[in-house]
Design an enzyme around this catalytic site. Structure first.
Site, PDB file in Angstrom:
ATOM      1  N   GLY A  41      64.267  38.445   2.016  1.00  0.00           N
ATOM      2  CA  GLY A  41      63.257  38.765   0.894  1.00  0.00           C
ATOM      3  C   GLY A  41      63.296  40.126   0.187  1.00  0.00           C
ATOM      4  N   GLN A  92      60.404  46.894  -4.897  1.00  0.00           N
ATOM      5  CA  GLN A  92      61.388  47.557  -3.994  1.00  0.00           C
ATOM      6  C   GLN A  92      62.601  48.182  -4.510  1.00  0.00           C
ATOM      7  OE1 GLN A  92      60.935  44.051  -1.143  1.00  0.00           O
ATOM      8  NE2 GLN A  92      61.235  45.914   0.317  1.00  0.00           N
ATOM      9  N   CYS A 109      60.847  45.178   7.158  1.00  0.00           N
ATOM     10  CA  CYS A 109      60.849  45.276   5.637  1.00  0.00           C
ATOM     11  C   CYS A 109      61.924  46.175   5.313  1.00  0.00           C
ATOM     12  CB  CYS A 109      59.588  45.827   5.146  1.00  0.00           C
ATOM     13  SG  CYS A 109      59.375  46.274   3.463  1.00  0.00           S
ATOM     14  N   LEU A 110      62.661  45.824   4.206  1.00  0.00           N
ATOM     15  CA  LEU A 110      63.597  46.982   3.817  1.00  0.00           C
ATOM     16  C   LEU A 110      63.378  48.137   3.321  1.00  0.00           C
ATOM     17  CD1 LEU A 110      66.023  44.115   1.874  1.00  0.00           C
ATOM     18  CD2 LEU A 110      66.301  44.840   4.110  1.00  0.00           C
ATOM     19  N   HIS A 115      54.870  37.868   2.577  1.00  0.00           N
ATOM     20  CA  HIS A 115      55.067  39.350   2.783  1.00  0.00           C
ATOM     21  C   HIS A 115      55.554  39.766   1.367  1.00  0.00           C
ATOM     22  CE1 HIS A 115      57.445  42.504   4.795  1.00  0.00           C
ATOM     23  NE2 HIS A 115      57.980  42.616   3.607  1.00  0.00           N
ATOM     24  N   GLU A 116      56.347  39.134   0.549  1.00  0.00           N
ATOM     25  CA  GLU A 116      56.771  39.509  -0.798  1.00  0.00           C
ATOM     26  C   GLU A 116      55.509  39.383  -1.721  1.00  0.00           C
ATOM     27  OE1 GLU A 116      59.424  40.898  -0.293  1.00  0.00           O
ATOM     28  OE2 GLU A 116      60.059  39.833   1.325  1.00  0.00           O
ATOM     29  N   HIS A 149      53.874  42.741  -1.452  1.00  0.00           N
ATOM     30  CA  HIS A 149      54.713  43.910  -2.326  1.00  0.00           C
ATOM     31  C   HIS A 149      54.308  44.035  -3.927  1.00  0.00           C
ATOM     32  CE1 HIS A 149      57.350  45.660   0.505  1.00  0.00           C
ATOM     33  NE2 HIS A 149      58.016  44.490   0.933  1.00  0.00           N
TER      34      HIS A 149
HETATM   35 NI    NI Z   1      59.091  43.884   2.477  1.00  0.00          NI
END
Ligand code: NI
Length: 172
Positions: free
Chosen positions: A46, A51, A94-95, A136-137, A140
């Site tokens: 995701g 991000q 998380c990236l 989660h997304e 963000h």
């Molecule tokens: Ni994340």
């Protein structure tokens, strides 16, 4: 398609609230293409536009397992319209917080309303990993990170570690 650099904590942009998307134009389509490319390349399941430094309410998700056909889904202006009382716990990463995983408890099922790339309003019932990922997304888009759902002690520790690493990078 182009991969775009992924912001890492403590980048302050990750703490900002993203703006709703108005017209779904070629710029948004290009953004979504690049987000999928960036997400698959990472690899991750995701990604939120913020991000890659774009403050717009756009997320991309693909929770297909390795060996399965890809199941890309782009959600524009997503919002959770219902959540189950029942919760589930996943070890999340998380990236934007590389190589850090911690268990997070969230509603096990959520209903999400969003626009697709044609601008049509759609609703999806999410469960399992997809439910966790979409929550989660969407977090963000509101400047919230998964580490906000863990203990303050653990959160402070990971933020400190990444802040130190960022300082070293800047010093080189
Ligand atoms: Ni994340």
């Amino acid at each position: 398609m182009t991969t775009r650099p992924i912001l890492i904590i403590p980048d302050h942009q990750l703490r900002t609230t993203s703006a709703p998307v108005g017209k779904i134009d070629s710029e948004i389509r290009k953004l979504v293409e690049d987000m999928f490319e960036t997400m698959y390349d990472a690899p991750g399941i995701g990604l939120a536009a913020i991000q890659v430094g774009v403050q717009k309410r756009v997320i991309t998700i693909d929770v297909a397992r390795e060996g399965e056909d890809k199941k890309p889904i782009a959600l524009i202006n997503p919002e959770i319209i219902a959540a189950s009382d029942e919760t589930s716990v996943y070890s999340e990463g998380c990236l934007s917080i590389p190589d850090y995983y911690e268990e997070v408890e969230r509603p096990a099922r959520v209903a999400v309303r969003f626009q697709d790339l044609d601008g049509a309003v759609r609703e999806v019932e999410a469960e399992g990993l997809f439910a966790t990922c979409v929550q989660h997304e969407i977090d963000h888009l509101n400047g919230v990170l998964f580490i906000d759902h863990i203990s303050k002690l653990k959160r402070d520790r990971v933020i400190k570690k990444f802040t130190k690493a960022a300082r070293h990078t800047a010093a080189i």
